[in-house]
Design an enzyme around this catalytic site. Structure first.
Site, PDB file in Angstrom:
ATOM      1  N   SER A 161       1.032  -1.079  -0.036  1.00  0.00           N
ATOM      2  CA  SER A 161       0.109  -0.051  -0.060  1.00  0.00           C
ATOM      3  C   SER A 161       1.060   1.263  -0.090  1.00  0.00           C
ATOM      4  O   SER A 161       0.262   2.161   0.657  1.00  0.00           O
ATOM      5  CB  SER A 161      -1.080   0.047   1.275  1.00  0.00           C
ATOM      6  OG  SER A 161      -0.128  -0.268   2.411  1.00  0.00           O
ATOM      7  N   GLU A 190      -7.321  -4.495 -11.992  1.00  0.00           N
ATOM      8  CA  GLU A 190      -8.814  -5.151 -11.697  1.00  0.00           C
ATOM      9  C   GLU A 190      -8.843  -5.202 -10.271  1.00  0.00           C
ATOM     10  O   GLU A 190      -9.926  -4.697  -9.671  1.00  0.00           O
ATOM     11  CB  GLU A 190      -8.977  -6.428 -12.248  1.00  0.00           C
ATOM     12  CG  GLU A 190     -10.247  -7.009 -12.040  1.00  0.00           C
ATOM     13  CD  GLU A 190     -11.570  -6.241 -12.628  1.00  0.00           C
ATOM     14  OE1 GLU A 190     -11.910  -5.162 -12.207  1.00  0.00           O
ATOM     15  OE2 GLU A 190     -11.801  -6.444 -13.998  1.00  0.00           O
ATOM     16  N   LEU A 235     -14.088  -8.897  -8.183  1.00  0.00           N
ATOM     17  CA  LEU A 235     -14.879  -8.628  -9.197  1.00  0.00           C
ATOM     18  C   LEU A 235     -14.597  -8.023 -10.403  1.00  0.00           C
ATOM     19  O   LEU A 235     -13.736  -7.062 -10.439  1.00  0.00           O
ATOM     20  CB  LEU A 235     -16.218  -7.519  -8.490  1.00  0.00           C
ATOM     21  CG  LEU A 235     -16.683  -8.079  -7.455  1.00  0.00           C
ATOM     22  CD1 LEU A 235     -17.804  -6.926  -7.063  1.00  0.00           C
ATOM     23  CD2 LEU A 235     -17.616  -9.508  -7.423  1.00  0.00           C
ATOM     24  N   LYS A 287     -10.456   4.736  -5.266  1.00  0.00           N
ATOM     25  CA  LYS A 287     -11.224   3.972  -6.154  1.00  0.00           C
ATOM     26  C   LYS A 287     -11.877   4.771  -6.965  1.00  0.00           C
ATOM     27  O   LYS A 287     -12.051   4.493  -8.161  1.00  0.00           O
ATOM     28  CB  LYS A 287     -12.033   2.816  -5.165  1.00  0.00           C
ATOM     29  CG  LYS A 287     -11.267   1.854  -4.400  1.00  0.00           C
ATOM     30  CD  LYS A 287     -12.171   0.978  -3.874  1.00  0.00           C
ATOM     31  CE  LYS A 287     -11.399  -0.055  -2.972  1.00  0.00           C
ATOM     32  NZ  LYS A 287     -12.018  -0.917  -1.985  1.00  0.00           N
TER      33      LYS A 287
END
Ligand code: ADP
Ligand code: ASP
Ligand code: MG
Length: 837
Positions: A582, A631, A638, A707
């Site tokens: 991260s 992704e 998902l 996101k």
């Protein structure tokens, strides 16, 4: 009790390491490790470090052409590459000093000699040989010293003491009996004392004592010569290919490994220019019991190709296709030649006297011409020699002309089974005709073990591919496929997701082709081209997670830049770097893309800096070049980014992407809506591993905001990052994580009241992100309880695409959106999508 039987001595092997296997310190160290782990008697032959022979030859040629400082520039590179290797491999002390002094002396002599050549403006083959001999001599000296570091006794033995030649500089032939005598005298006593002689390949001694080279690629020949002389059981040539393939993999990507070849077949493949073997490498061992193996330096456990006197197993007529590049056809033509004896014999006597190497001979059945191919660079000399031989015939008109046509390649189709198999030639030539490739001349050896044809050099690659596929060599070549999809993964990051991913990959069946070959952190890297075992991976990732540095876990200390460069140059396939940290890795990933790595991200940070940094990463990806997949940055496993691209590819236009993309916030929101206290919901999210250890990282909305930005940028949004709604009151920002967890219940009442209020209006609270080409947001909002978002529970994610086609009712992707397992699955999907097809 002692056994009465004397143990049979382990048979001798000769190992040769090619240039690619001795590229730099890391490669030399690998070679030394391989040697040290071999118990039996061994003689080692070393090539020059990768590219050094070309470097030295290039400098000499430029000097001869008058560039005064050509030698100096090359000498500096030579010095630097060897010095670097010595410093990395040999501990400081007298040995290192001696080696460094040797390198400096060699570089200096090279520079001075090139200087003299520049003054003379002329380069004798004898001088060239002397200049270029430094490459092999230095690498052998280095390898011998590196072996000492692995506790294997080794000594450098100069090849001029062993290989006795005819003194034809630039392409000398060995005197086998004399070589055998000196090799036995000097090497046997060493081998018997379990000392490994390390011999520079490619060079030998001329009768006058000067150094003579055996021709390009000559280290292969040194190895087979020594094997023959010493009666070795095996010669192993360690190369950068899995073995001998059905064709040059640089020309035919789906070439296959040939697991077994007969000496004769390998000899033809070599003779016809397949660089994988020196053209004359098989001569010393043909007809002997010496078995030759061509094996992969990068994958030392795989068996490679075995070349022996045994009949090959496979019953396929055609085995391999080779190309001789850079040829010219010399033609001797004249109507008067028909029926005249001796023309062919005299032609080749003349060519032989010039020591030209003829690859193929063509004769038309009308006998009105004879043709042969020789290297383009020798064409003028060849024509001159033949003209001189036929001076009278040219004058009398029996021969009309002797001429050369440059720009030719000779392609040879080779296989022992061709003898007696009808229709092979027809298949070859109809494959060429189907692609409109014009054949200039055809030759079929009387042995019927090959068909060769000359064509325009520009059409050679296409011709080879055509014949390769006409005989379906990629399918029935008799070996396992070379292009078994293989993906080498380098892992960056060892948290929950990294460990789950490593475990998934290690557990997947071997034929998935995905291997973790490396681990990296700030301190250094571990690289194992064969792939790290599951056991090793589990141990390493655990120790890493517990706080150790890679450099302390048996890895190499290196900057990320150096680590990437080393891995890139040694990986077997295009490597994939997977970022599950991260951290701030944008620069590192940019470098990786530049080195040809593919990149797979679960880390959002690299994509959420300035637009220009984002754009920089994206534009480092080019068609056919490196690729970037991410992704798992949104919605874990998902298919969200994927769905976006599917829509676009089918001609749709995405207007808006909206939804719940934070598993943690979803869990909290749905628990609170169901009447549970806020603090309890948060605590549960932490305990179940959805949330970060400090839940404020999620509650601040920073993660959801990232996101949202990734989705918006997908739509072309170039504006600033969104300011997400922050669920942590300012008064609680400064607390320690423990204090925050303790004081959280203070927030429960307000959350309960707010939830209640909304519930009365049929609504629930949800943390929703929305992205369009012009805007982006991340907010805590109240939505209809009966709406798709309102109906979500647990950690489920939901993303709705409003598009030109799905305008009134958006296309929805929904499912579990948090947890290490599903995230790892999303990453794995990206990795598979990058596998070569
Ligand atoms: P070394 O490092 O031992 O000198 P080379 O570089 O001379 O090895 O030979 C290996 C190269 O030969 C490969 O990289 C490959 O591109 C080329 N090559 C040409 N034809 C073939 C073939 N039929 N099979 C394998 N490699 C081949
Ligand atoms: N170094 C020499 C060459 O490049 C010999 C060898 O590698 O076999 O031709
Ligand atoms: Mg070679």
């Amino acid at each position: 009790m002692r056994s009465k039987h004397k143990r049979r001595p382990t048979p001798l092997q000769v190992w040769k390491f090619g240039g690619a296997s001795l590229a730099d310190a890391a490669a030399i160290d690998r070679a030394a490790t391989l040697i040290a782990s071999h118990d039996g008697p061994l003689v080692v032959v070393a090539s020059a470090l990768a590219g050094i022979t070309d470097l030295l030859l290039g400098g000499a040629q430029e000097a001869a052409a008058g560039t005064a400082d050509a030698g100096a520039a090359r000498a500096a590179t030579f010095l630097q590459r060897h010095r670097q290797a010595v410093n990395a491999l040999v501990p400081s002390g007298p040995k290192r000093r001696r080696l460094l002094a040797g390198i400096e002396e060699a570089a200096k002599q090279y520079r001075d000699l090139c200087g003299a050549v520049a003054v003379l403006g002329h380069l004798e083959p004898r001088t060239t040989d002397l200049l270029v001999s430094r490459g092999e001599r230095m690498s052998a000296a280095l390898l011998a010293e590196a072996l000492a570091g692995h506790r294997r006794r080794a000594v450098y033995v100069d090849a001029t003491e062993l290989v006795v030649t005819d003194g034809q500089h630039g392409g000398a032939a060995a005197d086998l009996p004399a070589t055998t005598r000196s090799a036995r005298r000097l090497l046997n006593p060493l081998v018997q004392r379990r000392v490994v002689p390390v011999v520079p390949g490619y060079i030998g001694r001329a009768p006058d004592g000067s150094v003579a080279t055996l021709g390009r690629g000559g280290s292969d020949l040194t190895a087979t010569l020594l094997a023959r002389a010493l009666g070795a059981a095996q010669v192993v040539l360690w190369k950068d290919v899995p073995g001998i393939l059905t064709a040059d993999p640089r020309v035919v990507p789906d070439a296959r490994l040939l697991s077994r070849l007969h000496h004769r077949e390998a000899a033809e493949v070599a003779h016809y220019g397949a660089k994988v073997l020196h053209p004359r490498a098989l001569i010393p061992i043909a007809g002997t019991r010496v078995v030759l193996h061509v094996r992969s330096f990068l994958d030392p456990t795989s068996p490679g190709t075995e070349v022996s006197a045994q009949r090959p197993l496979e019953g396929y007529p055609v085995k391999a296709i080779a190309i001789v590049h850079g040829q010219a056809i010399v033609t001797v033509a004249g109507k008067g030649m028909v029926g005249v004896h001796g023309i062919a014999a005299r032609t080749f006597t003349a060519v032989d006297a010039e020591r030209l190497s003829v690859s193929t001979i063509f004769q038309a059945s009308s006998e009105s011409s004879i043709g042969f191919t020789i290297p383009e660079s020798e064409a003028a000399r060849g024509v001159r020699a033949v003209r001189a031989a036929f001076k009278d015939e040219l004058a009398s008109g029996v021969i009309d002309n002797v001429s050369a046509r440059p720009g030719i390649a000779v392609v040879a189709v080779v296989g022992d089974g061709m003898a007696g198999a009808p229709g092979i030639a027809a298949r070859v030539f109809s494959a060429l005709a189907a692609r409109s490739i014009n054949v200039v001349a055809i030759a079929q050896g009387s042995s019927e073990r090959n068909i060769s044809f000359a064509i325009d050099a520009r059409e050679a690659p296409e011709a080879v591919r055509a014949v390769h596929s006409a005989f379906q060599l990629s399918k029935i070549g008799g070996g396992r496929p070379l292009a078994a999809p293989r993906t080498d993964v380098v892992l960056l990051g060892f948290g929950n997701v990294g460990r789950a991913l490593a475990d998934h990959i290690a557990a997947a069946s071997a034929d998935s082709g995905v291997k973790v070959v490396g681990l990296m952190d700030r301190s250094g890297y571990i690289f194992e081209p064969r792939g790290l075992s599951r056991r090793r991976l589990t141990t390493l990732t655990r120790e890493k997670y517990e706080g150790a540095f890679i450099a302390a876990l048996g890895g190499r200390r290196a900057s990320a830049q150096d680590a990437l460069a080393t891995i890139a140059s040694h990986a077997v396939s295009r490597p994939v770097i997977v970022d599950v940290t991260s951290g701030e890795t944008a620069d590192l990933l940019h470098t990786a893309l530049g080195q040809g790595f593919d990149v797979v991200l679960a880390n959002k940070k690299p994509l959420t800096h300035s637009w220009s940094s984002y754009e920089g990463l994206m534009s480092a990806c080019t068609p056919g070049g490196p690729r970037l997949k991410y992704e798992a940055t949104v919605g874990a496993g998902l298919p969200i980014i994927d769905t976006y691209y599917k829509l676009i590819e089918t001609g749709d236009r995405v207007l808006r992407i909206e939804g719940c993309v934070s598993g943690t916030l979803m869990h909290i929101a749905s628990a609170v809506s169901a009447g549970r206290p806020f603090s309890e919901a948060v605590r549960e999210a932490v305990e179940r591993g959805y949330a970060e250890p400090d839940p404020r990282d999620d509650l601040s909305g920073a993660d959801a905001g990232r996101k949202a930005l990734i989705l918006a940028r997908l739509l072309g949004y170039r504006g600033p990052a969104p300011k997400p709604d922050d669920l942590v009151p300012r008064s609680m920002k400064g607390l320690s994580p423990e204090q925050f967890m303790k004081r959280m219940p203070e927030l429960d009442a307000e959350w309960a009241a707010r939830t209640e209020r909304e519930a009365r209006r049929g609504r629930v609270l949800r943390y929703v992100v929305a992205a369009t080409p012009k805007s982006v947001s991340a907010r805590l909002v109240a939505v209809e309880a009966s709406s798709p978002i309102g109906a979500l529970t647990g950690t489920r994610n939901l993303v709705a695409f409003t598009t030109k086609r799905y305008r009134t009712e958006p296309l929805v992707v929904s499912g579990p959106g948090a947890g290490a397992e599903v995230t790892a699955a999303g990453i794995l999907n990206d990795i598979y999508s990058l596998a070569p097809r």
